[in-house]
Design a protein around this motif. Structure first.
Motif, short mmCIF file in Angstrom:
data_model
loop_
_atom_site.label_atom_id
_atom_site.label_comp_id
_atom_site.label_asym_id
_atom_site.label_seq_id
_atom_site.Cartn_x
_atom_site.Cartn_y
_atom_site.Cartn_z
N ARG A 729 0.47 -1.40 -0.24
CA ARG A 729 -0.16 -0.03 -0.09
C ARG A 729 0.90 1.01 -0.09
O ARG A 729 1.63 1.26 0.77
N PRO A 766 -2.71 -3.66 0.04
CA PRO A 766 -3.37 -2.10 -0.35
C PRO A 766 -4.87 -3.36 0.11
O PRO A 766 -5.07 -4.47 0.18
N VAL A 769 -10.59 -5.18 -2.79
CA VAL A 769 -11.56 -4.00 -3.50
C VAL A 769 -12.19 -5.09 -4.47
O VAL A 769 -12.47 -6.24 -4.59
N ARG A 799 -6.37 -7.59 -4.01
CA ARG A 799 -5.45 -6.48 -3.70
C ARG A 799 -4.39 -6.48 -4.03
O ARG A 799 -2.98 -5.60 -3.90
N ILE A 801 -1.29 -5.12 -7.21
CA ILE A 801 -1.86 -4.09 -7.81
C ILE A 801 0.23 -4.09 -8.10
O ILE A 801 1.30 -4.44 -6.97
N MET A 828 -14.56 1.90 -5.53
CA MET A 828 -13.16 1.54 -5.03
C MET A 828 -13.19 2.96 -4.54
O MET A 828 -13.05 3.56 -4.34
N TRP A 829 -12.21 2.00 -2.95
CA TRP A 829 -11.28 2.51 -1.75
C TRP A 829 -10.91 3.88 -2.95
O TRP A 829 -9.78 3.68 -3.90
N GLU A 831 -7.87 5.39 -2.51
CA GLU A 831 -6.30 5.13 -1.83
C GLU A 831 -6.03 3.98 -3.04
O GLU A 831 -5.08 4.11 -3.75
N ASN A 832 -6.65 3.57 -3.62
CA ASN A 832 -6.72 2.37 -4.16
C ASN A 832 -6.54 2.75 -5.97
O ASN A 832 -5.96 2.89 -7.07
N GLN A 835 -3.62 4.70 -6.54
CA GLN A 835 -2.37 3.93 -6.57
C GLN A 835 -2.16 2.45 -7.73
O GLN A 835 -1.55 2.23 -9.08
N ILE A 836 -3.38 2.12 -8.31
CA ILE A 836 -3.76 1.70 -9.19
C ILE A 836 -3.76 2.29 -10.69
O ILE A 836 -3.49 1.62 -12.20
#
Length: 884
Positions: A729, A766, A769, A799, A801, A828-829, A831-832, A835-836
């Motif tokens: 994460r 992470p 999802v 999770r 990535i 989707m969260w 933070e995800n 990051q993705i």
């Protein structure tokens, strides 16, 4: 011998509890001896054995033979393994005599545009409420099919029972005794080979624990309680077709859950899908309260409003709601055998679980009989009101231009028609809000009774309730598991990778109604070509045509570069069937294949092109039929393995050889050109020294394809087949540094926000999802992106990535777009989402003469990711051709 073994097991019942013959499933009931009991037909009583599919059929047929005036059996489909799927209609003699009349009346109620309210009320006066009881969609959820037999027996044999009389008079009961015969028989087989002298209550006993793949799924390992709108499996297609013949106003899907639980029935948990009827909750309350009355009377524990939601429209407990029915899931704690010990040391029996499903079934029928008139009226009003909604809302039509992957467009239209949606096909070009749309395009008016189904399946996003999202974010902050039960993004236009337009007014033009099962045929232009036949790449149909042609022995070439001939532009990947290199039957074969697979094929008498590469270019290479090995058994995820096999075998006609993981280290691997690793964790341990064998095989020219979580195996530095890393994460700031004595510098925490930050883990993956459609851009200059659209949509779940591969190591053939656009459908969260962005969806890396291809999201997820087909086919069919 079989009967003797069963008799010996039944004789042992004294060692583990009261025999079923003295067990009162419905205390005080008196039964007609003319209706055969379990024992007479099957050799055992209810709940004494787990009935196989054959025994389920045998007993249902015996009941129908004993009471032909009150029960009829209908076959609605066959499984992949050839087992029958049936439903039984049970009712009063008067209702069984008029089954066709009841069907006709329900169809009239289903279209209020043609059935005025006065006529509808007249129809409802003497019409029974049609109730569908569906048992055992998951094959290892074992109690409900036996409860189906008991329910049918009780309805036919109970004497002097006012409740049964009311049910038969006011409802028509449709019983589907096992929705998944293949999975059930797989479980029964595994259970029986693990049995010993007497049933064993230990949760660790082999009889409770199935070997891979387990019995939950069907032949191709599909969870059919997720297939309702995808319609990929024959069991689901047959069931949906039958429901639209009857329109049951009540539908119950009876399941099992963990052994330590109790019993669940509706009302369901949050979130509530906004496209469901607002008064659905009232109907669920009627049924739930009556279930509670009987469960309280018999001393059964239960719960409601927890865990099981119906937000996703692909459940059996949700899809029927969109035609106006009341649909529910019932969940029973599973014995996973004949006897089970819970963690609190209490022991329960298979017959207990059968009984509770039986009681819930009767209770539901009692409620349906009591509220017969209201249920029918709600059904009619729902379909009337949603059609009126569609006429009043700003968007009047959804339009699918027949462009791009035209066979996916055709398939989507056909899929919707199969679900009762009215679809029109343009017989000439039309304009939609000023935009030109070609002939053959599809138009769907929202002013129809299926409007809610149309919206829930086609809208780009279906929002979760605001308060529900806030609660999930609160739970996530405390490291509690979220309560999102299934995927939150499923928009069919995105899944299929097709364009959808919205129209603010009814489209003017010439149209024809699309009929179920009708798909446009392709055609061949230039049947007597002297040089080649050209097939533009980029449609699912072209993939099917290529595989079929290769299997018939024809030779094909593919161009890495686009070209133009006679004013027609042909994309990269275009197939070239050279006349002189093929049998004289090539032209006739192309004509037939074009028609069957809905593909436009052009014959040409010259190799000269207006622009781009010629047919003899170094960018044109032969494509051969590959031998494909698919990793099978542990540690693969059965669903991923089965769905991948299904996509290749049943959607594209390419045979696949499943190879158990432990055998991949053998020399037999050398006979294959492609090896696919489905999702799964633990490949390194399962393969051990076999990892070296796979690496050598790739270096010698093999094409290795990893799906989803299998990418982590190839990215492991010990394996070294993909030069990427799984990311932890992303976090801001530096981690606290420890001194040599292991201590850290003191720090004052002055605010609650600082405390929340201080208790977070320094390194963690992470947050997982549930399932979101993520948008990715394809590198169409690379051979992996040949024929693909500029953007594809992948199901992002879990999770994982990964870092992008460096240019000196490989190519990121598809990359997720920026954080503001990456979430195309679903939740989707944050933070995800950040990051993705700009991380790889598809990675291609050379290894010696071969190629390693990693899909960080499974392109075959639930076999409804048609928009990913071209990329996956490029890996399987074009990848081996790159071995040089």
């Amino acid at each position: 011998m079989r009967f003797w073994c069963v008799s010996l097991l039944l004789a042992a019942t004294a060692a583990w509890g009261q025999p079923a013959s003295r067990f009162a499933f419905w205390p005080g009931a008196s039964y007609d001896p003319a209706i055969p009991e379990f024992q007479k037909v099957l050799g055992y009583g209810p709940g004494e054995r787990i009935s196989s599919h054959a025994n389920l059929m045998r007993y249902m047929e015996a009941l129908a033979a004993a009471a032909p005036a009150r029960m009829k059996i209908f076959e609605y489909a066959k499984t992949w393994e050839g087992r029958r799927l049936i439903y039984a209609a049970i009712g009063s003699e008067a209702n069984i005599k008029r089954l066709s009349e009841i069907q006709t009346a329900m169809r009239k109620l289903a279209d209020p545009r043609k059935t005025p309210e006065a006529e509808a009320k007249k129809l409802m006066t003497g019409l029974p409420a049609v109730v569908w009881l569906g048992y055992g969609v998951h094959g290892n959820e074992i109690s409900s099919p036996d409860a189906a037999l008991l329910t049918a027996y009780h309805l036919l044999a109970a004497r002097g029972d006012r409740m049964v009389q009311d049910i038969l008079a006011n409802t028509l009961v449709l019983i589907d005794p096992t929705q998944n015969p293949d999975g059930r028989d797989r479980f029964v087989h595994n259970f029986e080979i693990a049995e010993g002298l007497e049933p064993d209550a230990s949760p660790a006993a082999a009889e409770h624990n199935e070997p891979w793949p387990g019995g939950r799924t069907n032949h191709y390992y599909f969870d059919m309680n997720r297939d309702w709108f995808a319609l990929t499996q024959p069991e689901t297609r047959g069931r949906v077709k039958t429901l639209l013949e009857w329109y049951p106003v009540v539908f119950v899907d009876l399941h099992e859950m963990g052994s330590d639980s109790t019993y669940y029935f509706a009302p369901e948990a949050d979130p509530f899908n906004p496209h469901l009827a607002k008064d659905l909750m009232e109907s669920l309350q009627w049924i739930g309260k009556n279930n509670a009355k009987w469960f309280d009377q018999f001393g059964f524990s239960y719960f409601t409003r927890e865990v099981y939601d119906n937000f996703y429209p692909g459940y059996g407990a949700s899809w029927p709601c969109y035609y106006g029915g009341v649909a529910m899931t019932y969940e029973q704690a599973s014995a996973r055998g004949l006897i089970m010990r819970k963690s609190d040391e209490t022991v329960f029996h298979f017959r207990d679980t059968v009984r509770q499903h039986f009681v819930a079934s009767l209770s539901t029928l009692e409620t349906s009989a009591r509220y017969r008139g209201q249920l029918l009226d709600k059904f009619y009003r729902f379909r009337r009101d949603v059609a009126e909604e569609g006429a009043k809302e700003p968007v009047k039509e959804y339009v699918f231009p027949r462009t791009g992957n035209v066979t996916a467009v055709d398939k989507l239209a056909s899929n919707l028609v199969a679900q009762g949606v009215e679809v029109k096909r343009a017989t000439a070009a039309v304009k939609v809000d000023g935009k030109d749309v070609p002939v053959g395009s599809y138009v769907i008016s929202l002013a129809q009774p299926s409007k809610r189904l149309i919206r829930v399946l086609l809208d780009k996003n279906v929002p979760l309730e605001t308060e529900f999202v806030k609660e999930q974010e609160r739970r996530r902050a405390r490291k509690l598991p979220d309560e999102i039960y299934d995927v939150t993004g499923w928009s069919l236009p995105l899944l299929y990778g097709v364009e959808m337009l919205t129209a603010s007014a009814a489209t003017q033009g010439s149209f024809e109604a699309v009929q179920a099962g009708s798909m446009p045929q392709g055609k061949l232009t230039g049947t007597d070509a002297t040089v080649a036949y050209l097939v533009p790449w980029g449609t699912s149909g072209a993939g099917r045509l290529l595989v079929a042609a290769l299997r018939q022995g024809y030779l094909a070439w593919s161009s890495d570069k686009a070209f133009t001939q006679n004013g027609t532009k042909y994309p990269s990947g275009t197939l070239i069937f050279k006349v002189k290199e093929n049998p004289a039957t090539l032209g006739a074969a192309m004509a037939k294949l074009a028609a069957v697979h809905g593909v436009e094929v052009t014959g040409t008498n010259t190799g000269w092109v207006d622009d781009g590469v010629n047919f003899g270019s170094r960018y044109v290479f032969p494509v051969k039929k590959p031998r494909v090995a698919l990793a099978w058994d542990r540690p693969t995820l059965a669903g991923s393995a089965g769905q991948t096999r299904f996509v290749l075998e049943r959607q594209f006609g390419l045979p696949v050889t499943p190879v158990r993981v432990q055998q991949l280290a053998g020399d037999e691997l050398d006979r294959f050109q492609v090896l696919i690793l489905p999702e799964g964790m633990g490949y390194g341990t399962a393969l051990s020294a076999g990892s070296r064998k796979i690496k050598d095989w790739v270096a010698a020219g093999g094409t290795l394809i990893a799906l989803g979580s299998a990418v982590s195996f190839l990215a492991d530095p010990k394996v070294g087949l993909l030069a990427v890393s799984q990311e932890n994460r992303a976090k801001g700031g530096d981690a606290e540094k420890k001194s040599e004595d292991g201590r850290v510098a003191g720090k004052v925490i002055a605010k609650a926000e600082e405390y929340d930050k201080a208790i977070q883990a320094e390194k963690e993956l992470p947050d997982a999802v549930a399932g979101v459609l993520g948008k990715a851009k394809v590198d169409r200059e690379h051979w992996m992106g040949a024929g693909a659209p500029e953007f594809v949509y992948a199901m992002v779940n879990g999770r994982e990535i990964y870092t992008p591969v460096k240019l000196d190591k490989g190519i990121n053939a598809a990359v997720y777009v920026g954080p503001e656009e990456v979430v195309a459908s679903g939740y989707m969260w944050e933070e995800n989402r950040k990051q993705i962005a700009y991380k790889p969806l598809v990675i291609v890396q050379r290894e010696g003469r071969g190629n390693v291809i990693g899909f960080t999201s499974d392109p075959n997820y639930r076999a409804f990711m048609d928009g990913m087909n071209v990329l996956f086919l490029n890996a399987v069919l074009r990848g081996p051709a790159r071995a040089r």
